[in-house]
Design a protein around this motif. Sequence first.
Motif, short mmCIF file in Angstrom:
data_model
loop_
_atom_site.label_atom_id
_atom_site.label_comp_id
_atom_site.label_asym_id
_atom_site.label_seq_id
_atom_site.Cartn_x
_atom_site.Cartn_y
_atom_site.Cartn_z
N GLN A 27 0.82 -1.21 0.00
CA GLN A 27 0.00 0.00 0.00
C GLN A 27 0.86 1.27 0.00
O GLN A 27 1.87 1.35 0.70
N THR A 28 0.40 2.27 -0.76
CA THR A 28 1.11 3.57 -0.79
C THR A 28 0.85 4.34 0.50
O THR A 28 1.70 5.10 0.95
N TYR A 29 -0.32 4.13 1.11
CA TYR A 29 -0.66 4.77 2.39
C TYR A 29 -0.40 3.74 3.49
O TYR A 29 -0.92 2.62 3.43
N LYS A 30 0.40 4.11 4.48
CA LYS A 30 0.94 3.10 5.42
C LYS A 30 0.33 3.15 6.82
O LYS A 30 0.62 2.28 7.64
N ASP A 31 -0.47 4.15 7.14
CA ASP A 31 -0.91 4.34 8.53
C ASP A 31 -2.16 3.52 8.83
O ASP A 31 -3.25 4.04 9.01
N PHE A 32 -1.99 2.20 8.84
CA PHE A 32 -3.12 1.32 9.12
C PHE A 32 -2.65 0.07 9.87
O PHE A 32 -1.47 -0.27 9.86
N GLN A 33 -3.61 -0.58 10.53
CA GLN A 33 -3.37 -1.89 11.14
C GLN A 33 -4.30 -2.88 10.45
O GLN A 33 -5.31 -2.48 9.87
N ILE A 34 -3.96 -4.15 10.51
CA ILE A 34 -4.83 -5.22 10.00
C ILE A 34 -5.38 -6.00 11.19
O ILE A 34 -4.62 -6.40 12.07
N VAL A 35 -6.70 -6.19 11.21
CA VAL A 35 -7.33 -7.05 12.20
C VAL A 35 -7.92 -8.24 11.43
O VAL A 35 -8.81 -8.06 10.59
N ILE A 36 -7.37 -9.43 11.66
CA ILE A 36 -7.86 -10.62 10.95
C ILE A 36 -9.00 -11.24 11.75
O ILE A 36 -8.83 -11.64 12.90
N ALA A 37 -10.18 -11.26 11.13
CA ALA A 37 -11.38 -11.83 11.75
C ALA A 37 -11.47 -13.29 11.29
O ALA A 37 -11.92 -13.57 10.18
N ASP A 38 -11.02 -14.19 12.14
CA ASP A 38 -10.83 -15.60 11.75
C ASP A 38 -11.94 -16.47 12.36
O ASP A 38 -11.97 -16.71 13.57
N ASP A 39 -12.82 -16.96 11.49
CA ASP A 39 -14.01 -17.70 11.93
C ASP A 39 -13.71 -19.20 12.12
O ASP A 39 -14.42 -20.06 11.62
N GLY A 40 -12.60 -19.48 12.86
CA GLY A 40 -12.34 -20.87 13.25
C GLY A 40 -11.39 -21.64 12.36
O GLY A 40 -11.47 -22.86 12.28
N SER A 41 -10.43 -20.95 11.72
CA SER A 41 -9.47 -21.65 10.85
C SER A 41 -8.58 -22.59 11.66
O SER A 41 -8.33 -22.37 12.85
#
Length: 270
Positions: A27-41
């Motif tokens: 991504q060109t814009y870097k000011d973010f976090q990722i929240v992985i919503a994992d439904d039971g993997s």
Amino acid sequence: MSAVSVIVSTYNQPDWLEKVLWGFNCQTYKDFQIVIADDGSKKETKELIEKIKEEVDYEIIHVWQEDNGFQKCEILNKAIVASTSDYIIMTDGDCIPREDFVHVHYLNKEDGTFISGGYYMLPMNISKAITKEDITKQNCFNINWLKEKGLPKTFKNNKLTAKGFISRLLNTFTPTNASWNGHNSSGWKKDILNVNGFDERMQYGGEDREFGERLFNFGLKSKQLRYSAVCVHLDHKRGYKTPEAIAKNMVIRKEVKQKKSVWTHYGITK
């Protein structure tokens, strides 16, 4: 605190999730976090996330719950609570974002609105063929590269080729209404909490639309960015799509429309 939280839903698709997470590293814009919503993997997904945390330049929060059938709405609500930003983008773990994806959402955010983006569906052979290098070089968004891989010529190709004025024009005149799309939408966390998030009774089929309908009832407007906020959707089977689930969801949606409901009693706050 990051300016944006990107919630990525996933279920037992580590190969696809890895491609998506590489997409976010470009991504060109870097000011973010990722929240992985994992439904039971299973453990393969957890192992992938642990490995990739060391390799990418953004924060990853992994929110997991026991596998109890299709409970996407429940895990999305948990991810919303875990997110730390005022603004939230939602997408799926089979949608690779173009390098300007987060930036387009961030630039277009506006009080009293949510953003509705689109996706470009890829066939299975191309989905499998995309490598980390193809994501880094953005080949998977290059129409000529995709045509070499056998992509047919259709009007939808404009999603990948439209830029500037043309993309704004297509956003305005697209016949699709700007609903909340689980694979590519964004809004303010305060608005999401004001409607109590997703209705956890909802199974596969329209659960994101129902959420969007309550946002409309709350007084929000939507902004159509189908041709600007772009991701490519990797192919997969949909084993959890059943007529019973869709019928059940339709009943809930009908009630929301009739009562002009804003709040769900089956959401974040029980």
